[in-house]
Design a protein around this motif. Structure first.
Motif, PDB file in Angstrom:
ATOM      1  N   GLU A 295       0.793  -1.231   0.000  1.00 50.48           N
ATOM      2  CA  GLU A 295       0.000   0.000   0.000  1.00 50.48           C
ATOM      3  C   GLU A 295       0.822   1.277   0.000  1.00 50.48           C
ATOM      4  OE1 GLU A 295      -3.213  -0.108  -0.506  1.00 50.48           O
ATOM      5  OE2 GLU A 295      -3.142  -2.289  -0.458  1.00 50.48           O
ATOM      6  N   LEU A 296       2.059   1.243   0.472  1.00 53.31           N
ATOM      7  CA  LEU A 296       2.862   2.468   0.501  1.00 53.31           C
ATOM      8  C   LEU A 296       4.170   2.318  -0.259  1.00 53.31           C
ATOM      9  CD1 LEU A 296       3.387   5.363   1.504  1.00 53.31           C
ATOM     10  CD2 LEU A 296       4.451   4.351   3.520  1.00 53.31           C
ATOM     11  N   PHE A 297       4.963   1.308   0.066  1.00 60.09           N
ATOM     12  CA  PHE A 297       6.308   1.238  -0.485  1.00 60.09           C
ATOM     13  C   PHE A 297       6.330   0.944  -1.982  1.00 60.09           C
ATOM     14  CE2 PHE A 297       7.274   0.118   4.069  1.00 60.09           C
ATOM     15  CZ  PHE A 297       7.698   1.387   4.386  1.00 60.09           C
ATOM     16  N   ALA A 298       5.477   0.075  -2.472  1.00 66.57           N
ATOM     17  CA  ALA A 298       5.455  -0.207  -3.915  1.00 66.57           C
ATOM     18  C   ALA A 298       5.044   1.037  -4.708  1.00 66.57           C
ATOM     19  CB  ALA A 298       4.551  -1.398  -4.225  1.00 66.57           C
ATOM     20  N   PRO A 299       3.958   1.726  -4.311  1.00 68.65           N
ATOM     21  CA  PRO A 299       3.620   2.960  -5.031  1.00 68.65           C
ATOM     22  C   PRO A 299       4.695   4.047  -4.876  1.00 68.65           C
ATOM     23  CG  PRO A 299       1.725   2.196  -3.779  1.00 68.65           C
ATOM     24  CD  PRO A 299       2.892   1.352  -3.373  1.00 68.65           C
ATOM     25  N   LEU A 300       5.320   4.120  -3.698  1.00 61.31           N
ATOM     26  CA  LEU A 300       6.374   5.103  -3.488  1.00 61.31           C
ATOM     27  C   LEU A 300       7.571   4.815  -4.389  1.00 61.31           C
ATOM     28  CD1 LEU A 300       7.443   7.546  -1.936  1.00 61.31           C
ATOM     29  CD2 LEU A 300       8.230   5.973  -0.158  1.00 61.31           C
ATOM     30  N   LYS A 301       7.927   3.556  -4.513  1.00 63.74           N
ATOM     31  CA  LYS A 301       9.033   3.168  -5.395  1.00 63.74           C
ATOM     32  C   LYS A 301       8.722   3.547  -6.838  1.00 63.74           C
ATOM     33  CE  LYS A 301      11.646  -0.923  -6.809  1.00 63.74           C
ATOM     34  NZ  LYS A 301      11.786  -2.371  -6.641  1.00 63.74           N
ATOM     35  N   ALA A 302       7.497   3.282  -7.283  1.00 58.83           N
ATOM     36  CA  ALA A 302       7.099   3.626  -8.652  1.00 58.83           C
ATOM     37  C   ALA A 302       7.096   5.144  -8.851  1.00 58.83           C
ATOM     38  CB  ALA A 302       5.723   3.034  -8.964  1.00 58.83           C
ATOM     39  N   ALA A 303       6.586   5.870  -7.862  1.00 63.38           N
ATOM     40  CA  ALA A 303       6.551   7.333  -7.961  1.00 63.38           C
ATOM     41  C   ALA A 303       7.962   7.911  -7.963  1.00 63.38           C
ATOM     42  CB  ALA A 303       5.734   7.923  -6.813  1.00 63.38           C
ATOM     43  N   TYR A 304       8.854   7.338  -7.154  1.00 64.90           N
ATOM     44  CA  TYR A 304      10.242   7.816  -7.141  1.00 64.90           C
ATOM     45  C   TYR A 304      10.891   7.584  -8.504  1.00 64.90           C
ATOM     46  CZ  TYR A 304      15.073   8.693  -6.021  1.00 64.90           C
ATOM     47  OH  TYR A 304      16.333   9.210  -6.032  1.00 64.90           O
ATOM     48  N   ALA A 305      10.668   6.417  -9.100  1.00 70.20           N
ATOM     49  CA  ALA A 305      11.233   6.129 -10.421  1.00 70.20           C
ATOM     50  C   ALA A 305      10.709   7.129 -11.456  1.00 70.20           C
ATOM     51  CB  ALA A 305      10.906   4.701 -10.837  1.00 70.20           C
ATOM     52  N   SER A 306       9.435   7.447 -11.369  1.00 73.81           N
ATOM     53  CA  SER A 306       8.835   8.407 -12.296  1.00 73.81           C
ATOM     54  C   SER A 306       9.422   9.803 -12.106  1.00 73.81           C
ATOM     55  CB  SER A 306       7.320   8.434 -12.084  1.00 73.81           C
ATOM     56  OG  SER A 306       6.723   9.411 -12.884  1.00 73.81           O
ATOM     57  N   GLU A 307       9.533  10.236 -10.856  1.00 76.99           N
ATOM     58  CA  GLU A 307      10.097  11.552 -10.560  1.00 76.99           C
ATOM     59  C   GLU A 307      11.568  11.628 -10.962  1.00 76.99           C
ATOM     60  OE1 GLU A 307       8.550  14.320  -9.693  1.00 76.99           O
ATOM     61  OE2 GLU A 307       6.648  13.249  -9.623  1.00 76.99           O
ATOM     62  N   ALA A 308      12.309  10.556 -10.738  1.00 76.77           N
ATOM     63  CA  ALA A 308      13.719  10.531 -11.129  1.00 76.77           C
ATOM     64  C   ALA A 308      13.848  10.633 -12.645  1.00 76.77           C
ATOM     65  CB  ALA A 308      14.386   9.262 -10.616  1.00 76.77           C
ATOM     66  N   GLU A 309      12.950   9.954 -13.366  1.00 79.01           N
ATOM     67  CA  GLU A 309      12.975  10.028 -14.828  1.00 79.01           C
ATOM     68  C   GLU A 309      12.664  11.442 -15.299  1.00 79.01           C
ATOM     69  OE1 GLU A 309      10.881   7.909 -18.690  1.00 79.01           O
ATOM     70  OE2 GLU A 309      10.589   7.046 -16.710  1.00 79.01           O
ATOM     71  N   LYS A 310      11.668  12.091 -14.686  1.00 81.91           N
ATOM     72  CA  LYS A 310      11.352  13.484 -15.032  1.00 81.91           C
ATOM     73  C   LYS A 310      12.562  14.380 -14.788  1.00 81.91           C
ATOM     74  CE  LYS A 310       6.519  13.287 -13.619  1.00 81.91           C
ATOM     75  NZ  LYS A 310       5.585  13.797 -12.607  1.00 81.91           N
ATOM     76  N   TRP A 311      13.214  14.175 -13.639  1.00 80.06           N
ATOM     77  CA  TRP A 311      14.377  14.989 -13.281  1.00 80.06           C
ATOM     78  C   TRP A 311      15.476  14.821 -14.323  1.00 80.06           C
ATOM     79  CZ3 TRP A 311      19.523  14.839 -12.265  1.00 80.06           C
ATOM     80  CH2 TRP A 311      20.073  15.869 -11.504  1.00 80.06           C
ATOM     81  N   LEU A 312      15.715  13.600 -14.743  1.00 76.08           N
ATOM     82  CA  LEU A 312      16.766  13.328 -15.722  1.00 76.08           C
ATOM     83  C   LEU A 312      16.420  13.908 -17.099  1.00 76.08           C
ATOM     84  CD1 LEU A 312      17.638   9.672 -14.709  1.00 76.08           C
ATOM     85  CD2 LEU A 312      19.151  11.667 -14.525  1.00 76.08           C
ATOM     86  N   ILE A 313      15.150  13.920 -17.459  1.00 79.62           N
ATOM     87  CA  ILE A 313      14.732  14.500 -18.735  1.00 79.62           C
ATOM     88  C   ILE A 313      14.923  16.011 -18.716  1.00 79.62           C
ATOM     89  CG2 ILE A 313      12.697  14.976 -20.193  1.00 79.62           C
ATOM     90  CD1 ILE A 313      11.791  12.081 -19.506  1.00 79.62           C
ATOM     91  N   GLN A 314      14.621  16.634 -17.567  1.00 76.39           N
ATOM     92  CA  GLN A 314      14.763  18.088 -17.444  1.00 76.39           C
ATOM     93  C   GLN A 314      16.226  18.519 -17.411  1.00 76.39           C
ATOM     94  OE1 GLN A 314      12.514  18.933 -13.917  1.00 76.39           O
ATOM     95  NE2 GLN A 314      10.538  18.760 -14.968  1.00 76.39           N
ATOM     96  N   GLN A 315      17.101  17.628 -16.982  1.00 80.08           N
ATOM     97  CA  GLN A 315      18.531  17.949 -16.890  1.00 80.08           C
ATOM     98  C   GLN A 315      19.335  16.828 -17.552  1.00 80.08           C
ATOM     99  OE1 GLN A 315      18.377  18.254 -12.681  1.00 80.08           O
ATOM    100  NE2 GLN A 315      16.769  19.731 -13.004  1.00 80.08           N
ATOM    101  N   PRO A 316      19.303  16.751 -18.877  1.00 76.56           N
ATOM    102  CA  PRO A 316      19.863  15.605 -19.579  1.00 76.56           C
ATOM    103  C   PRO A 316      21.373  15.428 -19.418  1.00 76.56           C
ATOM    104  CG  PRO A 316      19.213  17.315 -21.128  1.00 76.56           C
ATOM    105  CD  PRO A 316      18.724  17.729 -19.780  1.00 76.56           C
TER     106      PRO A 316
END
Length: 110
Positions: free
Chosen positions: A68-89
């Motif tokens: 209920e928390l850690f799996a969605p948090l892990k997925a959200a972190y991966a998504s946010e990290a990907e956004k961060w990397l796209i914004q700062q290639p």
């Protein structure tokens, strides 16, 4: 993993935790065949370890935060990290960036 390696790990655990009749330990594990061998069971009995073998596919009942928390948090972190990397290639995620990325992921999850 095999029964011999698991038994070696149990010996390491006993060496560091030092369970006794007055201070036994409870060890929960999945129902993997390496955890249920006769040498493992006898070792646990002789070293004050109560071995709890969990039924297959039941960890989400016992550890609801994983689902209920850690799996969605892990997925959200991966998504946010990907956004961060796209914004700062040209950049890499540094330790100082983790808190900001984690905050966004936590906010989205919680």
């Amino acid at each position: 993993m095999n029964s011999d390696l698991f038994l070696d790990w149990l010996k390491h655990l006993v060496h560091h935790v030092k369970p006794s009749a007055e201070d036994p330990i409870l060890l929960g594990a999945d129902n993997h065949s390496t955890h249920c061998s006769l040498p493992v069971i006898l070792f646990c009995r002789n070293n004050h370890i109560t071995f709890l073998s969990l039924p297959p596919h039941s960890s989400h009942f016992i550890q609801p935060l994983d689902k209920e928390l850690f799996a969605p948090l892990k997925a959200a972190y991966a998504s946010e990290a990907e956004k961060w990397l796209i914004q700062q290639p040209e950049e890499v995620i540094r330790l100082t960036d983790v808190a900001g990325i984690s905050k966004e992921a936590y906010t989205a999850t919680a």
